[in-house]
Design a protein around this motif. Sequence first.
Motif, PDB file in Angstrom:
ATOM      1  N   LEU A 150       0.832  -1.204   0.000  1.00 42.27           N
ATOM      2  CA  LEU A 150       0.000   0.000   0.000  1.00 42.27           C
ATOM      3  C   LEU A 150       0.865   1.252   0.000  1.00 42.27           C
ATOM      4  O   LEU A 150       0.565   2.231  -0.709  1.00 42.27           O
ATOM      5  N   VAL A 151       1.944   1.246   0.786  1.00 43.33           N
ATOM      6  CA  VAL A 151       2.846   2.402   0.822  1.00 43.33           C
ATOM      7  C   VAL A 151       3.406   2.679  -0.564  1.00 43.33           C
ATOM      8  O   VAL A 151       3.412   3.825  -1.036  1.00 43.33           O
ATOM      9  N   GLU A 152       3.865   1.630  -1.244  1.00 43.88           N
ATOM     10  CA  GLU A 152       4.437   1.812  -2.588  1.00 43.88           C
ATOM     11  C   GLU A 152       3.370   2.256  -3.585  1.00 43.88           C
ATOM     12  O   GLU A 152       3.645   3.059  -4.487  1.00 43.88           O
ATOM     13  N   ALA A 153       2.152   1.749  -3.435  1.00 37.78           N
ATOM     14  CA  ALA A 153       1.068   2.172  -4.329  1.00 37.78           C
ATOM     15  C   ALA A 153       0.775   3.657  -4.155  1.00 37.78           C
ATOM     16  O   ALA A 153       0.614   4.392  -5.138  1.00 37.78           O
ATOM     17  N   LEU A 154       0.720   4.111  -2.918  1.00 33.65           N
ATOM     18  CA  LEU A 154       0.469   5.531  -2.677  1.00 33.65           C
ATOM     19  C   LEU A 154       1.623   6.387  -3.188  1.00 33.65           C
ATOM     20  O   LEU A 154       1.398   7.479  -3.747  1.00 33.65           O
ATOM     21  N   ARG A 155       2.832   5.921  -3.007  1.00 41.45           N
ATOM     22  CA  ARG A 155       3.978   6.668  -3.540  1.00 41.45           C
ATOM     23  C   ARG A 155       3.907   6.788  -5.053  1.00 41.45           C
ATOM     24  O   ARG A 155       4.252   7.830  -5.620  1.00 41.45           O
ATOM     25  N   SER A 156       3.424   5.721  -5.710  1.00 37.38           N
ATOM     26  CA  SER A 156       3.301   5.787  -7.172  1.00 37.38           C
ATOM     27  C   SER A 156       2.232   6.787  -7.604  1.00 37.38           C
ATOM     28  O   SER A 156       2.222   7.243  -8.751  1.00 37.38           O
ATOM     29  N   LEU A 157       1.321   7.125  -6.658  1.00 45.47           N
ATOM     30  CA  LEU A 157       0.300   8.148  -6.921  1.00 45.47           C
ATOM     31  C   LEU A 157       0.747   9.519  -6.424  1.00 45.47           C
ATOM     32  O   LEU A 157      -0.056  10.436  -6.295  1.00 45.47           O
ATOM     33  N   GLN A 158       2.061   9.644  -6.138  1.00 45.75           N
ATOM     34  CA  GLN A 158       2.696  10.901  -5.757  1.00 45.75           C
ATOM     35  C   GLN A 158       2.355  11.352  -4.333  1.00 45.75           C
ATOM     36  O   GLN A 158       2.436  12.551  -4.016  1.00 45.75           O
ATOM     37  N   VAL A 159       1.968  10.405  -3.473  1.00 45.89           N
ATOM     38  CA  VAL A 159       1.773  10.729  -2.058  1.00 45.89           C
ATOM     39  C   VAL A 159       3.111  10.547  -1.353  1.00 45.89           C
ATOM     40  O   VAL A 159       3.754   9.505  -1.480  1.00 45.89           O
ATOM     41  N   ARG A 160       3.544  11.563  -0.607  1.00 44.04           N
ATOM     42  CA  ARG A 160       4.810  11.489   0.111  1.00 44.04           C
ATOM     43  C   ARG A 160       4.618  10.737   1.430  1.00 44.04           C
ATOM     44  O   ARG A 160       3.779  11.107   2.255  1.00 44.04           O
ATOM     45  N   ILE A 161       5.411   9.682   1.603  1.00 40.82           N
ATOM     46  CA  ILE A 161       5.309   8.856   2.802  1.00 40.82           C
ATOM     47  C   ILE A 161       6.701   8.534   3.316  1.00 40.82           C
ATOM     48  O   ILE A 161       7.570   8.086   2.557  1.00 40.82           O
ATOM     49  N   ASP A 162       6.917   8.752   4.592  1.00 41.19           N
ATOM     50  CA  ASP A 162       8.112   8.280   5.285  1.00 41.19           C
ATOM     51  C   ASP A 162       7.716   7.047   6.074  1.00 41.19           C
ATOM     52  O   ASP A 162       6.781   7.100   6.884  1.00 41.19           O
ATOM     53  N   ALA A 163       8.398   5.932   5.835  1.00 40.21           N
ATOM     54  CA  ALA A 163       8.021   4.695   6.499  1.00 40.21           C
ATOM     55  C   ALA A 163       9.257   3.948   6.964  1.00 40.21           C
ATOM     56  O   ALA A 163      10.380   4.207   6.498  1.00 40.21           O
TER      57      ALA A 163
END
Length: 443
Positions: free
Chosen positions: A134-147
């Motif tokens: 899910l984190v990688e999917a959101l990143r591919s949609l340009q959502v910035r996530i620190d995990a």
Amino acid sequence: MTNLTALRPPQPWTAPTAAGPVEETLRLPGSKSMTARALVLSALAGGSSTLRRPLRARDTELMAAGLRALGTHVSVTDDERWLVRPRPLQGPAHIDVGLAGTIMRFAPPVAGLATGPVTFDGDPYARRRPLGPLVEALRSLQVRIDAAPGGTLPLTVRGTGRVTGGDVLIDASASSQFVSGLLLAAPRFDHGVVVRHVGPPVPSAPHLRMTVQMLRAAGAGVDDSTPDVWVVEPGRLTGRGWDIEPDLSGAVPFFAAALVTGGEVTLLGWPRGSNQPVDRLRALLSEMGGEVALGTNGLTVRGSGVVHGLDADLSDVGELTPVLAALATIADSPSRLRGVAHIRAHETDRVAALARELTALGADITESLDGLEIRPRPLRGGTFDTYDDHRMAHAASLIGLVVPGIELSDVACTSKTMPEFPALWSTMVAGKDDRRPGSHPVT
């Protein structure tokens, strides 16, 4: 951040033993899955919503608190009617996921729509539950996530107030919640979303169908006609009233009690049309010797006191595995439960935990990567470790109906989805007029 709830002392409990057939008519709290989805959809809608007969339990209260932290007005003062008024989503905020997969997978896409940073963390074991796809999917949609490494908790979503959306590839073979989390927030994405699953089959298909049905009920345009592809159009969600069905998964141990004791249990308030996999449950319990009927009074299960073995792929209803495994240990023939490798990443590694605890009680168990082979043998009493997992507690309680001296290491873990479980279970076993001993916390 320290999770004080996770540090509560365990509450040992001796499971009550039934002196005869259980006969019970009960009304259970609402579905956890429906309550969680209704909360998210209501927070993203264009107007107020009400949830009628929602589940009040740790998971759903943490979900409500998380949405409240983002600015949504969520009133849970009335147990029968929760009110949700959407407001602009904003940080900074912190969301405690507890041990709930629904929160750790449904809330991050919502946080991407907020303005400002939103941090997530939970119980210690929550950091081991899969979240990376899910984190990688959101990143591919340009959502910035620190995990954390591997995309696990703790994580921070740095929302900008909008998510562009678009096409995304994801391997959701570890959890259908990866897909549901993206779909629930997608109507608010600028371009909606096209989710394509790549990998082994997605488990828990009925939960995905529930997501799609509830999105449509809220006014979203959803196309799931192509296998492993879900298209959600951008658009305004409608505030509405949600009638939350009784929790089918929560009812399963009570229904199983009817099979074990040759009794009859009726769940009141069951709808004719359901978003939950009632037909699948009916087939499984029937194969194990039960009689399942839906009437005007509700959903009723009758047992003969004889339980049959089961050979079944449970990939679509993996949450039923602990109770079905418990039933299998007292059946008249061997069982094989398969297709549930994904439940190794639930509240605990349920496959390994079941193998360990059932073997300790005397069952003959062979553990495989995706399930269990169970050969019934005479069982004995003993301590059953619940691993802070409500489903493990349900399994132990069921065995305790026919095996005296089953002591749960902690029954308070059932508060995750049904705080009333110990009282409801004890009342069922004791009967309306005869409250037998043995159903109290161990001191």
